[in-house]
Design an enzyme around this catalytic site. Structure first.
Site, short mmCIF file in Angstrom:
data_model
loop_
_atom_site.label_atom_id
_atom_site.label_comp_id
_atom_site.label_asym_id
_atom_site.label_seq_id
_atom_site.Cartn_x
_atom_site.Cartn_y
_atom_site.Cartn_z
N PRO A 10 0.79 -1.23 0.00
CG PRO A 10 -0.12 -1.09 2.14
CD PRO A 10 0.53 -2.06 1.18
CG ASN A 11 -0.24 4.30 1.30
OD1 ASN A 11 -1.23 4.81 0.80
ND2 ASN A 11 -0.27 3.74 2.50
NE ARG A 18 3.92 6.62 1.64
CZ ARG A 18 4.22 5.42 2.08
NH1 ARG A 18 4.77 4.54 1.29
NH2 ARG A 18 3.95 5.09 3.31
CE1 TYR A 23 8.91 5.06 2.83
CE2 TYR A 23 7.33 6.87 2.98
CZ TYR A 23 7.85 5.69 3.48
OH TYR A 23 7.34 5.14 4.62
CG ASN A 72 8.40 -2.06 0.38
OD1 ASN A 72 7.86 -2.18 1.48
ND2 ASN A 72 9.00 -0.94 0.01
CB ALA A 75 1.43 0.13 6.19
CD GLU A 96 10.89 -7.59 5.78
OE1 GLU A 96 11.25 -8.66 6.31
OE2 GLU A 96 10.41 -6.64 6.41
CG HIS A 98 11.15 -2.35 4.53
ND1 HIS A 98 9.79 -2.30 4.40
CD2 HIS A 98 11.43 -3.51 5.16
CE1 HIS A 98 9.26 -3.37 4.95
NE2 HIS A 98 10.23 -4.14 5.42
NE ARG A 105 10.09 6.01 8.64
CZ ARG A 105 9.16 5.82 7.70
NH1 ARG A 105 9.32 4.86 6.79
NH2 ARG A 105 8.09 6.58 7.66
C1 DQA Z 1 8.26 1.02 3.87
C2 DQA Z 1 8.35 1.22 5.38
C3 DQA Z 1 6.98 1.00 6.02
O1 DQA Z 1 7.08 1.19 7.42
C4 DQA Z 1 5.98 1.98 5.47
O2 DQA Z 1 4.70 1.72 6.00
C5 DQA Z 1 5.94 2.01 3.99
C6 DQA Z 1 7.19 1.89 3.24
C7 DQA Z 1 9.59 1.36 3.17
O3 DQA Z 1 9.78 0.90 2.04
O4 DQA Z 1 10.43 2.07 3.72
O5 DQA Z 1 4.89 2.24 3.38
O6 DQA Z 1 7.97 -0.34 3.61
#
Ligand code: DQA
Length: 138
Positions: A10-11, A18, A23, A72, A75, A96, A98, A105
């Site tokens: 998501p997002n 964003r 990011y 990835n 959230a 995995e 990020h 964080r």
């Molecule tokens: C994320 C880190 C997550 O905590 C966050 O909710 C994201 C992006 C990252 O790629 O840094 O949406 O996965």
């Protein structure tokens, strides 16, 4: 040719717009186009969804035939028992990734339902995290 899929949660469709301070300013589509050109030796594909069940469906769909998943879960990393279980259920190795260093964080980002079932974890290198994950399949 190795079949690798990048799955974004998501997002992450909003990358570039964003929270660019966290990011970055590049859209994932632009980054992905460059990545495909640079790594022509892989059969690369990409899937993004904001919906937990769609991510699980995709993991199940590719999880017995692809050579690797770069995930990835955004959230959902921190909340989804269902995605964690899906990774346990499949045969394809999952890396995995990020973009940000989630350990630098908020506390709630330190928990991952993905990590215990992943082959490896790469985080904190911006979009380069995806490239480093891909290189692990070379
Ligand atoms: C994320 C880190 C997550 O905590 C966050 O909710 C994201 C992006 C990252 O790629 O840094 O949406 O996965």
């Amino acid at each position: 040719m190795k079949k690798i899929i990048i799955i974004n949660g998501p997002n992450l469709n909003l990358l570039g717009k964003r929270e660019p301070g966290i990011y970055g300013a590049q859209s994932f589509e632009d980054f992905y186009t460059d990545l495909k050109t640079k790594y022509e030796g892989f059969e690369l594909s990409y899937f993004q969804s904001n919906i937990e069940g769609e991510l699980i469906d995709k993991i199940q769909e590719v999880g017995f035939s692809f050579d690797g998943i770069i995930l990835n879960a955004a959230a959902y990393t921190h909340t989804s028992v269902g995605i964690g279980d899906a990774i346990k259920a499949i045969e394809t190795p999952v890396i995995e990734v990020h973009i940000s260093n989630t350990f630098a964080r908020e506390e709630f980002r330190h928990q991952s339902y993905i990590s215990p079932n992943a082959k490896g974890v790469i985080l904190g290198f911006g979009l380069q995290s995806y490239e480093l994950a891909l290189q692990s399949f070379l």
